[in-house]
Write a protein that holds these residues in place. Structure first.
Motif, PDB file in Angstrom:
ATOM      1  N   ALA A   1      48.677  18.133  48.836  1.00  0.00           N
ATOM      2  CA  ALA A   1      47.475  17.760  48.095  1.00  0.00           C
ATOM      3  C   ALA A   1      46.902  18.959  47.346  1.00  0.00           C
ATOM      4  O   ALA A   1      46.603  18.870  46.145  1.00  0.00           O
ATOM      5  N   VAL A   2      46.782  20.079  48.056  1.00  0.00           N
ATOM      6  CA  VAL A   2      46.218  21.276  47.419  1.00  0.00           C
ATOM      7  C   VAL A   2      47.098  21.717  46.258  1.00  0.00           C
ATOM      8  O   VAL A   2      46.600  22.098  45.184  1.00  0.00           O
ATOM      9  N   THR A   3      48.402  21.635  46.464  1.00  0.00           N
ATOM     10  CA  THR A   3      49.318  22.025  45.395  1.00  0.00           C
ATOM     11  C   THR A   3      49.127  21.117  44.180  1.00  0.00           C
ATOM     12  O   THR A   3      49.073  21.590  43.031  1.00  0.00           O
ATOM     13  N   LEU A   4      49.025  19.821  44.408  1.00  0.00           N
ATOM     14  CA  LEU A   4      48.831  18.874  43.312  1.00  0.00           C
ATOM     15  C   LEU A   4      47.505  19.147  42.592  1.00  0.00           C
ATOM     16  O   LEU A   4      47.448  19.123  41.360  1.00  0.00           O
ATOM     17  N   VAL A   5      46.472  19.421  43.390  1.00  0.00           N
ATOM     18  CA  VAL A   5      45.173  19.743  42.796  1.00  0.00           C
ATOM     19  C   VAL A   5      45.306  20.969  41.889  1.00  0.00           C
ATOM     20  O   VAL A   5      44.805  20.990  40.760  1.00  0.00           O
ATOM     21  N   ALA A   6      46.031  21.972  42.379  1.00  0.00           N
ATOM     22  CA  ALA A   6      46.190  23.193  41.584  1.00  0.00           C
ATOM     23  C   ALA A   6      46.933  22.895  40.284  1.00  0.00           C
ATOM     24  O   ALA A   6      46.561  23.386  39.216  1.00  0.00           O
ATOM     25  N   ILE A   7      47.963  22.063  40.382  1.00  0.00           N
ATOM     26  CA  ILE A   7      48.764  21.767  39.187  1.00  0.00           C
ATOM     27  C   ILE A   7      47.944  20.939  38.174  1.00  0.00           C
ATOM     28  O   ILE A   7      47.968  21.211  36.979  1.00  0.00           O
ATOM     29  N   PHE A   8      47.234  19.939  38.690  1.00  0.00           N
ATOM     30  CA  PHE A   8      46.516  19.048  37.788  1.00  0.00           C
ATOM     31  C   PHE A   8      45.030  19.376  37.696  1.00  0.00           C
ATOM     32  O   PHE A   8      44.196  18.497  37.477  1.00  0.00           O
ATOM     33  N   ALA A   9      44.704  20.645  37.877  1.00  0.00           N
ATOM     34  CA  ALA A   9      43.302  21.056  37.898  1.00  0.00           C
ATOM     35  C   ALA A   9      42.560  20.575  36.642  1.00  0.00           C
ATOM     36  O   ALA A   9      41.445  20.073  36.720  1.00  0.00           O
ATOM     37  N   LYS A  10      43.236  20.703  35.521  1.00  0.00           N
ATOM     38  CA  LYS A  10      42.583  20.407  34.250  1.00  0.00           C
ATOM     39  C   LYS A  10      42.081  18.961  34.214  1.00  0.00           C
ATOM     40  O   LYS A  10      40.955  18.686  33.798  1.00  0.00           O
ATOM     41  N   SER A  11      42.911  18.015  34.660  1.00  0.00           N
ATOM     42  CA  SER A  11      42.497  16.615  34.576  1.00  0.00           C
ATOM     43  C   SER A  11      41.611  16.205  35.757  1.00  0.00           C
ATOM     44  O   SER A  11      40.904  15.210  35.679  1.00  0.00           O
ATOM     45  N   LEU A  12      41.663  16.975  36.834  1.00  0.00           N
ATOM     46  CA  LEU A  12      40.885  16.576  38.004  1.00  0.00           C
ATOM     47  C   LEU A  12      39.454  17.092  37.976  1.00  0.00           C
ATOM     48  O   LEU A  12      38.541  16.448  38.485  1.00  0.00           O
ATOM     49  N   ALA A  13      39.290  18.268  37.419  1.00  0.00           N
ATOM     50  CA  ALA A  13      37.963  18.887  37.455  1.00  0.00           C
ATOM     51  C   ALA A  13      36.990  18.091  36.581  1.00  0.00           C
ATOM     52  O   ALA A  13      37.287  17.786  35.428  1.00  0.00           O
ATOM     53  N   PRO A  14      35.821  17.727  37.132  1.00  0.00           N
ATOM     54  CA  PRO A  14      34.852  16.944  36.349  1.00  0.00           C
ATOM     55  C   PRO A  14      34.168  17.778  35.250  1.00  0.00           C
ATOM     56  O   PRO A  14      33.688  17.234  34.280  1.00  0.00           O
ATOM     57  N   HIS A  15      34.109  19.097  35.426  1.00  0.00           N
ATOM     58  CA  HIS A  15      33.405  19.943  34.447  1.00  0.00           C
ATOM     59  C   HIS A  15      34.257  21.147  34.109  1.00  0.00           C
ATOM     60  O   HIS A  15      35.212  21.447  34.810  1.00  0.00           O
ATOM     61  N   ASP A  16      33.816  21.843  33.036  1.00  0.00           N
ATOM     62  CA  ASP A  16      34.403  23.151  32.756  1.00  0.00           C
ATOM     63  C   ASP A  16      33.883  24.111  33.823  1.00  0.00           C
ATOM     64  O   ASP A  16      32.668  24.246  33.984  1.00  0.00           O
ATOM     65  N   PRO A  17      34.757  24.753  34.565  1.00  0.00           N
ATOM     66  CA  PRO A  17      34.309  25.553  35.712  1.00  0.00           C
ATOM     67  C   PRO A  17      33.458  26.753  35.308  1.00  0.00           C
ATOM     68  O   PRO A  17      32.730  27.292  36.115  1.00  0.00           O
ATOM     69  N   ASN A  18      33.587  27.165  34.043  1.00  0.00           N
ATOM     70  CA  ASN A  18      32.837  28.355  33.632  1.00  0.00           C
ATOM     71  C   ASN A  18      31.643  28.011  32.743  1.00  0.00           C
ATOM     72  O   ASN A  18      31.046  28.889  32.142  1.00  0.00           O
ATOM     73  N   LEU A  19      31.350  26.722  32.671  1.00  0.00           N
ATOM     74  CA  LEU A  19      30.245  26.301  31.820  1.00  0.00           C
ATOM     75  C   LEU A  19      28.903  26.644  32.476  1.00  0.00           C
ATOM     76  O   LEU A  19      28.561  26.127  33.545  1.00  0.00           O
ATOM     77  N   ILE A  20      28.185  27.554  31.846  1.00  0.00           N
ATOM     78  CA  ILE A  20      26.896  27.963  32.401  1.00  0.00           C
ATOM     79  C   ILE A  20      25.820  27.006  31.907  1.00  0.00           C
ATOM     80  O   ILE A  20      25.726  26.726  30.715  1.00  0.00           O
ATOM     81  N   ASN A  21      25.050  26.509  32.843  1.00  0.00           N
ATOM     82  CA  ASN A  21      24.036  25.539  32.482  1.00  0.00           C
ATOM     83  C   ASN A  21      22.734  25.864  33.219  1.00  0.00           C
ATOM     84  O   ASN A  21      22.513  25.453  34.351  1.00  0.00           O
ATOM     85  N   PRO A  22      21.860  26.649  32.587  1.00  0.00           N
ATOM     86  CA  PRO A  22      20.644  27.116  33.273  1.00  0.00           C
ATOM     87  C   PRO A  22      19.767  25.958  33.759  1.00  0.00           C
ATOM     88  O   PRO A  22      19.034  26.113  34.730  1.00  0.00           O
ATOM     89  N   ALA A  23      19.904  24.804  33.161  1.00  0.00           N
ATOM     90  CA  ALA A  23      19.085  23.662  33.565  1.00  0.00           C
ATOM     91  C   ALA A  23      19.502  23.126  34.929  1.00  0.00           C
ATOM     92  O   ALA A  23      18.741  22.468  35.616  1.00  0.00           O
ATOM     93  N   MET A  24      20.716  23.394  35.304  1.00  0.00           N
ATOM     94  CA  MET A  24      21.226  22.817  36.539  1.00  0.00           C
ATOM     95  C   MET A  24      21.429  23.876  37.618  1.00  0.00           C
ATOM     96  O   MET A  24      22.278  23.744  38.485  1.00  0.00           O
ATOM     97  N   MET A  25      20.703  24.967  37.585  1.00  0.00           N
ATOM     98  CA  MET A  25      20.900  26.069  38.538  1.00  0.00           C
ATOM     99  C   MET A  25      20.678  25.644  39.986  1.00  0.00           C
ATOM    100  O   MET A  25      19.714  24.945  40.294  1.00  0.00           O
ATOM    101  N   LEU A  26      21.582  26.073  40.858  1.00  0.00           N
ATOM    102  CA  LEU A  26      21.442  25.901  42.298  1.00  0.00           C
ATOM    103  C   LEU A  26      21.085  24.478  42.730  1.00  0.00           C
ATOM    104  O   LEU A  26      20.230  24.261  43.567  1.00  0.00           O
ATOM    105  N   LYS A  27      21.793  23.530  42.165  1.00  0.00           N
ATOM    106  CA  LYS A  27      21.619  22.140  42.599  1.00  0.00           C
ATOM    107  C   LYS A  27      22.381  21.932  43.891  1.00  0.00           C
ATOM    108  O   LYS A  27      23.553  22.330  43.994  1.00  0.00           O
TER     109      LYS A  27
END
Lengths: 327, 306, 348
Positions: free
Chosen positions: B47-73
């Protein structure tokens, strides 16, 4: 008839493994008189060592004594409390093993270990125990006993270690000495020394010996009575002279014929075909059926009883069920 | 009785009493199904391997997207959580779940490659030192001792600051600091195995040294090696985290579990989810790898048949 | 007086007759400790031994643990490097051969090992174990390889279907058969058997001894049978060498050795073996050899047996006896060979 020192009645020791129940000792009965030497002969997997461990109460999980009695001076050891059993072991019953190095603690001196056992069982003071230990070491023929007393086990030769084990075992004047292959790991000249020593010491103290061995030469020289075990059962039980002269069970006969003898010369050895069956694999009929040259249809269906041929000769074989048959 | 008929008879008894050796795949499957932990381990690692391979389609957001409005939710089930960020967000408003999904790529890659590199060097050195003994053994083992004397972190710091931090340097650094334990382990095993008679038998047949090492020694040291190396995938993932924390490991914007974990450290008192989820990801993966290793050891041992 | 022929051991009369000849063989293990060793300490495992083995015969080598019998086997097998001496196989000193030549020659000497549990690689199938020598020496390939492995299994009395199994699925006796098949694969001339039956059950020992005897006839094999079990050695050997602390103390035919040994050690050794006949137990006189075997790292001066010898005299402590032909074809290393040594049975 003299009172038996040890009487085993229908002893059953089973091992509960992942693959099912393995009957290592399956209904063994015999008795041992005071001063008598008995041998249990058998190959690996015959149950001879498990029998001796059952008597000593040293069967651990997954093994369990499932039935029968071990009467030592009339007391049943299988129902005895662990505490009393510990007292008995070392005091009245002592045991020596095949590899003395593994039965001695490498971190303590020889003397330390002998005095320990003397003090444990005889309530002697430290000094008394030391004197007694050195005396015992001398008795088993150890030269420079004082020096050996303060040596560590690894510094001693195999023969010396076995002598130390014997000294330890005999230090409390046990009534019964169980010796499990005591000379198998030793060289032949040392074996002769140790056997001689065991004979002398037990004659002196009238100790009974139960000797577990596969060496028919040792049996012929040492014991009074022989029990032949095969696949967890006693197949033949008689005095040593009868056994060598008139073996009745095909297995005993095969064993005697397949042993190369130092005082004879043969062109070809007889041999018993096949291999010892794994315990529990033969569920029907005689346990020796797969290797017996004289097996009949009956042997594959019905299991023979240990039948008394004469007052001191019992055999488990259909050949002797009716009448004397020469084999 | 003649020898021949004895022999025939003997073979018959054996034929009836022993079972057939099943093929490798059948054993493989049987052993897997028998071992519950092995099955769980395999499923998680896959499962972890598959997640790593298909990270792009699985991740709901851009992992590096900074969003000050949503800090520490906080995570979705806690008070104030948002369903847009199931595992909450960090101090810069980045989605934790997406970061963990992307982080699996680097963490797995670094953990496994570093151990593979260390294992390859260690097993090679251990085999050579143990089998040949004498001067070769002495030289190699003194080398091992000197590597043991170097503090891992210090060594890593020096190398990483010379060559600059990158994923490759990190793998190499972790590889060369860890090979010594394998070398010692394998050498010890070899010393005992080479005394066994089958090695003597191979020599007396005239089998060449390199073949003895490959065919007789290597397969027999592989079991303890696998156990140790699965354990050390775990420590490597953690070591990577510590180096990242010191700023010499994985550099942003590349994401690793260790990196997320150390980012979250400052907020652990107020916003536990920042460190807890990457921590859990590490723990679960590491456990799964250990389970898998135990099972693998059994598969590779023909004696573990029944 | 015993007639003593002063001659350096068994000098060959017809050189070609000997398949193997060992001359002045020595193996010293360096056991000195520390960096600044003033004096080297050696364990003299094998110390200057000579013997020969004739084509087709079985030479038994007996002795107690530490006597050097296994080291001798390993030296002949080239598993250990000798310190000194010659090992002449088919007229060629193996010490002068190198590389490929040695590998080829060595293939003609094979070995059967003691422990059937450690002598087979647990990770290899029976087929690969038996095929390994054939592959190593590029004897055959493919289908022929398979056939040869199957034939070898037939020869040692194992079913062909076993080829696909792993060693752990077999009993000790069957494993020993696999080991024998492997040793036979290269059609060797000489097989060194290092305690081949001592780890087996009694009823299995005779199967293996009989198999070895059968194979010897079938393939004209020559055996060196190294063992501590004297009954088995007596059964299978033609000639027997007795070793004590790295030396051969007596070597002769088995009849002479077992009936009339000339060396006091041999006599004691034979007398120590328990006889499997209870009728004889009280009729037999036993010569007990006292004490333990001294350490080979520090052997006694003179005759190495003098510390335990019941007949030792002053000469024995200072002078080392040479192996000499005391009687025709009967060699003994003793200053005072027994006139009429007692065999196995010494009637009281």
């Amino acid at each position: 008839m003299a009172e038996a020192l040890l009487e085993i009645k229908d002893l059953k020791t089973y091992f509960h493994t992942e693959n099912g129940v393995v009957p290592s000792v399956d209904g063994v009965s015999f008795s041992l008189k005071k001063g008598e030497t008995i041998a249990i002969v058998g190959e690996s997997g015959s149950g001879k060592s498990v029998t001796s461990l059952s008597i000593m109460g040293l069967i651990g999980s997954p093994g369990k004594i499932e039935g029968g009695e071990v009467l030592f001076e009339g007391q049943d050891l299988t129902t005895m409390s662990k505490r009393n059993m510990r007292k008995l072991r070392g005091n009245d019953i002592a045991m020596i093993f095949q590899e003395p190095l593994t039965s001695l603690n490498p971190l303590f001196t020889v003397g330390n270990q002998i005095s320990e056992s003397i003090r444990l069982h005889q309530k002697a003071s430290k000094e008394e125990a030391k004197i007694k230990s050195i005396e015992m070491l001398k008795k088993v023929g150890i030269p420079r006993a004082e020096k050996v007393y303060s040596s560590y086990p690894h510094l001693l030769s195999g023969g010396m270690r076995q002598r130390v084990m014997i000294a330890m075992a005999l230090s409390c004047n046990p009534k019964l000495l169980i010796a499990d292959e005591p000379t198998t790991a030793l060289d032949v000249t040392i074996q002769a020394q140790i056997l001689q020593l065991m004979k002398n010491l037990t004659n002196e103290n009238d100790t009974s010996i139960m000797l577990i061995t596969h060496d028919l030469g040792v049996v012929a020289e040492m014991v009074d009575t022989v029990i032949v075990m095969y696949a967890g059962q006693v197949v033949e039980y008689t005095d040593v002279f009868t056994l060598f002269k008139e073996p009745k069970h095909p297995y005993t006969k095969g064993l005697l014929d397949s042993t190369p003898k130092i005082h004879e010369l043969k062109d070809e050895l007889q041999s018993i075909e096949g291999t010892v069956p794994a315990p529990g694999t033969i569920t029907q009929g005689c346990k020796f059926q797969t290797r017996c040259t004289r097996a009949t249809a009956k042997c594959f269906v019905e299991e023979p009883e240990l039948k008394e041929l004469s007052s001191n000769h019992k055999v488990r074989c259909w050949l002797h069920e009716q009448e004397e048959v020469a084999i | 009785m003649s020898v021949n008929s004895q022999l025939q008879n003997q073979s018959q008894t054996i034929t009836s009493s022993t079972k057939q050796t099943p093929s490798f795949f059948v054993r493989w499957l049987r052993l897997l199904l028998k071992s519950k932990t092995g099955t769980i381990g395999l499923i998680i690692v896959l499962a972890v391997t598959l997640v790593a391979i298909f990270a792009k389609s699985l991740a709901p957001h851009d992992p590096n997207l900074i969003n000050p409005a949503m800090m520490l939710k906080p995570p979705v089930w806690a008070d104030g959580g948002s369903s847009a960020h199931i595992l909450g967000t960090d101090n810069l408003g980045r989605d934790i779940l997406s970061r963990i999904i992307y982080g699996s790529q680097i963490s797995l890659a670094v953990g496994i490659s570093a151990v593979a590199l260390a294992g390859a060097i260690g097993v090679f050195v251990g085999l050579i030192a143990g089998y040949y003994g004498g001067l070769i053994d002495n030289i190699l083992m003194r080398l091992v001792d000197s590597f043991l004397a170097i503090p891992t972190i210090l060594f890593a710091l020096v190398i990483l600051s010379i060559f600059g931090p990158s994923v490759t340097t990190l793998i190499v650094v972790l590889g060369i600091t860890n090979w010594v334990q394998y070398a010692r382990l394998v050498r010890g095993e070899v010393l005992s195995i080479k005394e066994r008679e089958f090695v003597k038998a191979a020599k007396s047949i005239g089998v060449r040294n390199n073949k003895i090492i490959m065919k007789h020694l290597l397969p027999n040291v592989i079991s303890p090696f696998i156990v140790i190396s699965t354990l050390s995938v775990a420590t490597t993932i953690i070591l990577e985290a510590s180096l990242s924390f010191l700023g010499l490991g994985i550099q942003p914007p590349t994401i690793s579990w260790g990196g997320i974990l150390s980012d979250g450290r400052d907020y652990i008192a107020t916003s536990w989810w920042l460190a807890a989820f990457p921590g859990m990801a590490i723990t679960i993966t590491v456990l799964a790898i250990i389970f898998l290793g135990d099972w693998l050891r059994d598969v590779l041992d023909p004696r573990a048949n029944n | 007086m015993v007639q003593i022929v002063e001659e350096k051991n068994n000098k060959p009369t017809e050189q070609e007759e000997y398949l193997l000849e060992v001359k002045g063989l020595k193996k010293y293990f360096d056991i000195s400790e520390g960096w600044f060793k003033k004096e080297k300490h050696y364990l003299r495992a094998v110390d200057n031994i000579d013997f020969f083995v004739k084509q087709g015969e079985t030479l038994g080598i007996v002795g107690e643990s530490g006597c050097g019998k296994s080291t001798t086997g390993n030296l002949i097998m080239q598993l250990l490097d000798k310190t000194e001496g010659e090992i002449i196989f088919e007229g060629v000193d193996l010490g002068t051969l190198k590389g490929e030549e040695l590998r080829k020659k060595r293939a003609e000497i094979q070995m059967i090992f003691q422990d059937p549990y450690s002598s087979l690689n647990p990770r290899m199938r029976v087929f690969d174990i038996i095929a390994e020598p054939l592959i190593t020496h590029h004897v055959v390939k493919g289908k022929d390889l398979q056939n040869q492995v199957y034939e070898l299994l037939d020869v040692v009395g194992l079913d062909r279907s076993y080829a696909r199994r792993y060693p752990h699925e077999f009993s000790g006796g069957q494993r020993q058969r696999i080991g024998i098949a492997r040793a036979l694969a290269l059609k060797p001339k000489l097989i060194i058997c290092d305690e081949p039956v001592s780890a087996l059950d009694v009823s299995i020992q005779s199967q293996i001894l009989n198999l070895m005897a059968k194979l010897q006839k079938e393939f004209q094999l020559t055996y060196i049978f190294i063992a501590h079990g004297l009954p088995a050695v007596k059964h299978i050997s033609d000639r027997v060498a007795v070793m004590y602390l790295g030396k051969i103390v007596e070597i002769t035919t088995k009849e002479k050795l077992f009936d009339h040994p000339l060396h006091p050690y041999t006599e004691g050794l034979l007398s120590a073996v328990p006889i499997a006949d209870p009728e004889l137990r009280d009729k037999k006189h036993r010569i007990l050899i006292e004490g333990d075997m001294p350490s080979p790292a520090n052997p006694p001066s003179g005759c190495r047996f003098h510390t335990r010898c019941p007949y030792a005299q002053d000469t024995c402590k200072s002078e080392e006896p040479k192996l000499m032909e005391a009687k025709p074809d009967h060699f003994v290393a003793c200053h005072f060979p027994l006139k009429e040594g007692h065999g196995v049975l010494i009637e009281k």
